[in-house]
Design a protein around this motif. Structure first.
Motif, short mmCIF file in Angstrom:
data_model
loop_
_atom_site.label_atom_id
_atom_site.label_comp_id
_atom_site.label_asym_id
_atom_site.label_seq_id
_atom_site.Cartn_x
_atom_site.Cartn_y
_atom_site.Cartn_z
N LYS A 383 -23.58 -29.07 80.00
CA LYS A 383 -24.41 -28.66 78.87
C LYS A 383 -24.81 -29.85 78.00
CE LYS A 383 -24.48 -24.37 80.00
NZ LYS A 383 -25.74 -23.75 80.47
N ALA A 384 -23.92 -30.84 77.86
CA ALA A 384 -24.27 -32.03 77.09
C ALA A 384 -25.44 -32.76 77.73
CB ALA A 384 -23.06 -32.95 76.97
N GLN A 385 -25.43 -32.84 79.07
CA GLN A 385 -26.53 -33.49 79.77
C GLN A 385 -27.81 -32.67 79.66
OE1 GLN A 385 -26.91 -36.38 81.24
NE2 GLN A 385 -24.81 -37.10 80.93
N GLU A 386 -27.66 -31.34 79.83
CA GLU A 386 -28.84 -30.47 79.78
C GLU A 386 -29.49 -30.45 78.40
OE1 GLU A 386 -27.65 -26.61 80.99
OE2 GLU A 386 -27.57 -27.08 83.13
N MET A 387 -28.66 -30.37 77.38
CA MET A 387 -29.18 -30.14 76.03
C MET A 387 -29.55 -31.42 75.30
SD MET A 387 -26.35 -27.21 75.06
CE MET A 387 -26.90 -26.85 73.40
N PHE A 388 -28.78 -32.50 75.54
CA PHE A 388 -29.00 -33.71 74.75
C PHE A 388 -29.06 -34.99 75.59
CE2 PHE A 388 -26.59 -30.67 72.09
CZ PHE A 388 -27.58 -30.40 71.15
N SER A 389 -29.03 -34.84 76.93
CA SER A 389 -29.12 -35.98 77.85
C SER A 389 -28.08 -37.06 77.54
CB SER A 389 -30.53 -36.60 77.79
OG SER A 389 -31.50 -35.64 78.16
N THR A 390 -26.87 -36.61 77.29
CA THR A 390 -25.78 -37.54 77.01
C THR A 390 -24.47 -36.94 77.50
OG1 THR A 390 -24.75 -38.88 75.28
CG2 THR A 390 -25.31 -36.62 74.69
N SER A 391 -23.35 -37.59 77.23
CA SER A 391 -22.04 -37.10 77.66
C SER A 391 -21.23 -36.60 76.47
CB SER A 391 -21.25 -38.22 78.35
OG SER A 391 -20.94 -39.23 77.42
N VAL A 392 -20.20 -35.81 76.77
CA VAL A 392 -19.31 -35.33 75.71
C VAL A 392 -18.63 -36.51 75.03
CG1 VAL A 392 -17.19 -34.04 75.25
CG2 VAL A 392 -18.91 -33.07 76.77
N LYS A 393 -18.24 -37.51 75.82
CA LYS A 393 -17.58 -38.69 75.26
C LYS A 393 -18.49 -39.40 74.26
CE LYS A 393 -15.19 -42.95 76.62
NZ LYS A 393 -14.76 -43.79 77.77
N ALA A 394 -19.77 -39.51 74.62
CA ALA A 394 -20.70 -40.18 73.72
C ALA A 394 -20.92 -39.36 72.45
CB ALA A 394 -22.03 -40.40 74.43
N LEU A 395 -21.04 -38.04 72.61
CA LEU A 395 -21.19 -37.18 71.44
C LEU A 395 -19.98 -37.27 70.52
CD1 LEU A 395 -22.84 -33.91 72.83
CD2 LEU A 395 -23.84 -35.55 71.22
N ALA A 396 -18.76 -37.28 71.14
CA ALA A 396 -17.53 -37.37 70.35
C ALA A 396 -17.49 -38.68 69.57
CB ALA A 396 -16.32 -37.25 71.26
N PRO A 404 -25.63 -38.68 62.05
CA PRO A 404 -26.30 -37.44 61.62
C PRO A 404 -26.54 -36.48 62.79
CG PRO A 404 -27.39 -39.36 60.68
CD PRO A 404 -26.40 -39.89 61.68
N GLY A 405 -26.09 -35.24 62.62
CA GLY A 405 -26.33 -34.19 63.61
C GLY A 405 -25.37 -34.18 64.78
N ALA A 406 -24.48 -35.18 64.90
CA ALA A 406 -23.59 -35.27 66.06
C ALA A 406 -22.61 -34.11 66.13
CB ALA A 406 -22.84 -36.60 66.06
N VAL A 407 -22.06 -33.73 64.98
CA VAL A 407 -21.10 -32.62 64.97
C VAL A 407 -21.77 -31.32 65.38
CG1 VAL A 407 -19.60 -31.21 63.52
CG2 VAL A 407 -19.60 -33.70 63.25
N ASP A 408 -22.97 -31.09 64.89
CA ASP A 408 -23.71 -29.89 65.26
C ASP A 408 -24.02 -29.88 66.76
OD1 ASP A 408 -23.69 -28.97 62.67
OD2 ASP A 408 -25.65 -29.83 62.17
N GLN A 409 -24.35 -31.03 67.29
CA GLN A 409 -24.62 -31.12 68.73
C GLN A 409 -23.36 -30.83 69.54
OE1 GLN A 409 -26.32 -35.05 69.16
NE2 GLN A 409 -28.40 -34.31 68.82
N MET A 410 -22.23 -31.38 69.10
CA MET A 410 -20.95 -31.10 69.78
C MET A 410 -20.65 -29.61 69.76
SD MET A 410 -18.93 -33.68 70.96
CE MET A 410 -17.24 -33.24 70.57
#
Length: 459
Positions: A383-396, A404-410
């Motif tokens: 879902k991280a790749q599908e929704m934001f083209s990134t990884s969970v590790k990168a979002l964390a 800004p917005g990272a917590v909401d994306q997680m």
């Protein structure tokens, strides 16, 4: 009230206080239930405190593994402890369970301080394993104890006893919710477990326990072990893996996952389901009499599978509560009825067979709980790749850096991934529809379900 209804008299003529023994069993099981719901509620906090900062990509699997070891310890404890009921005595095993509840809870409470000596993973592992051992010893004692005290009404009495398992879940869940509103951490929540543990420990002083039904009937140890090789017991044993996984594994994830998908504290769903189970288990006797215990298990599997599937699609409080009602009604009777059927159809197996069944159920959860975590992690990455083209590790990392917005994306990623674990587990009770369906039809063809009663002096 007559002496006959308040005391149990064994084959030697000794008298035991039925009421006190039953209440003691209830309080011990309430302690275990509180452990279970509080552990489910603090999983997110433990994960965020100890694993997200160092291993965000596998944090759910790690906390699932830590929580799952409690069930492995339960399985080992009940397997070893059940036959020891006949040799060490039920009272000694209950005293040991009290001590282990206290030690295990304190270990987790002081995990941060103890992690200076051992890696925190192993500190939490030890704490969870120790309370798992305690719970296993409780089950090892109370199931054969109630079967001994109420030989003519086992399925119903075991359901009434195990109504206090969800009773403990409710108490622990409500305490956790209330303490959350006060800003209390996991340490304070776990400390509440010490109260009932100490209470039933004090009740043990001066209390006498009877020998098990198998010993009172004169069934040899060889005959007891031989019961484990009967084909229908093997079927029941294998079925226990799936019934337990349908109830207890989702229970540990329901607080975390439903908090993300439903938009309110998921522990309240666990409290609601526990309340439902608490009430319904008191009516197990009439339902089992109408359907037969095997018919009750078939119906339970149907509702459990449907409920888990519905939970995976629930996306608001109304659909969540409806799905939880179906699932809770389904899993309500599974564990105590499986034990009741074991004790009624294979009474010569005594505490040993009841222990094997408990071990099977908890070994199942030991494997299923981290598997649910892996499913969660796997779909989070997708879902991280599908929704934001990134990884969970990168979002964390971005969330940690307060981007800004990272917590909401997680949160959006976790909300999208959470339902898949329920969806996969829904397969397990569906498998048993075939097993219990064939068994139920076979019983009906033979004239119905027949429990076996042991007489004193049997061999």
């Amino acid at each position: 009230m007559s002496t006959q209804t308040t005391h149990h008299v064994d084959h030697t003529g000794a008298s035991y206080e039925k009421g006190k023994l039953f209440v003691l069993s209830v309080i011990a099981l309430v302690t275990a239930g509180m452990v279970f719901s509080i552990r489910a509620e603090i999983i997110p906090e433990l994960k965020n405190t100890f694993f997200m900062p160092t291993n965000a990509a596998h944090a759910a699997e790690l906390i699932g593994s830590v929580a799952g070891v409690a069930f492995l310890a339960f399985a080992v404890s009940i397997f070893i402890g059940s036959p020891l009921c006949d040799y060490l005595g039920m009272g000694r095993l209950m005293a040991l369970s009290c001590l282990l509840f206290i030690v295990g809870s304190l270990t987790t409470i002081f995990a941060a301080q103890l992690s200076s000596t051992l890696p925190v993973y192993w500190v939490l592992w030890f704490g969870m394993a120790t309370v798992g051992l305690a719970h296993g010893l409780v089950e090892a004692v109370i199931n054969p104890l109630v079967a001994t005290l109420y030989p003519d009404d086992k399925t119903h009495k075991l359901n009434v006893l195990h109504a206090w398992w969800p009773g403990g879940l409710m108490i622990g869940g409500l305490l956790s919710f209330g303490l959350n509103s006060l800003g209390a951490g996991f340490q304070v929540k776990l400390a509440t477990i010490l109260v009932p543990a100490i209470v039933f420990g004090l009740m043990l002083i001066g209390t006498r326990f009877p020998p098990t039904e198998r010993v009172a009937a004169g069934v040899s140890s060889k005959a007891m072990i031989g019961e484990a090789y009967r084909p229908m017991f093997i079927v029941l044993f294998l079925a226990m893996f799936l019934t337990a996984a349908s109830e207890l594994a989702p229970n540990q994830w329901v607080g975390d996952m439903l908090s993300k998908t439903l938009g309110f504290n998921g522990i309240l769903v666990l409290v609601y389901v526990s309340m439902l189970m608490f009430v319904m288990r008191h009516f197990a006797g009439p339902i089992a009499h109408k359907l037969s215990p095997i018919g009750l298990l078939w119906t339970s599997c149907l509702l459990a599978s449907a409920g888990l599937l519905l939970l995976s699609y629930a996306d608001n409080p109304v659909t969540g509560i409806l799905a939880a009602t179906v699932w809770g009604t389904g899993v309500c009777y599974m564990w105590p009825t499986m034990l009741g059927v074991t004790s009624e159809l294979f009474p010569r197996g005594g505490a040993f067979l009841l222990g094997i069944m408990g071990s099977a159920g908890n070994l199942s959860i030991y494997f299923v709980l981290p598997a649910m975590g892996r499913i969660y992690d796997h779909y989070s990455q997708i879902k991280a790749q599908e929704m934001f083209s990134t990884s969970v590790k990168a979002l964390a990392a971005q969330a940690e850096a307060r981007a800004p917005g990272a917590v909401d994306q997680m949160n959006a990623v976790f909300k999208a991934a959470a339902p898949y674990a329920f969806r996969w587990v829904a397969i397990l009770p569906a498998i048993l529809l075939v097993v219990f369906g064939v068994w139920w039809l076979a019983d009906r063809a033979r004239g119905g379900y027949r429990a076996e009663r042991l007489e004193t002096g049997a061999n």
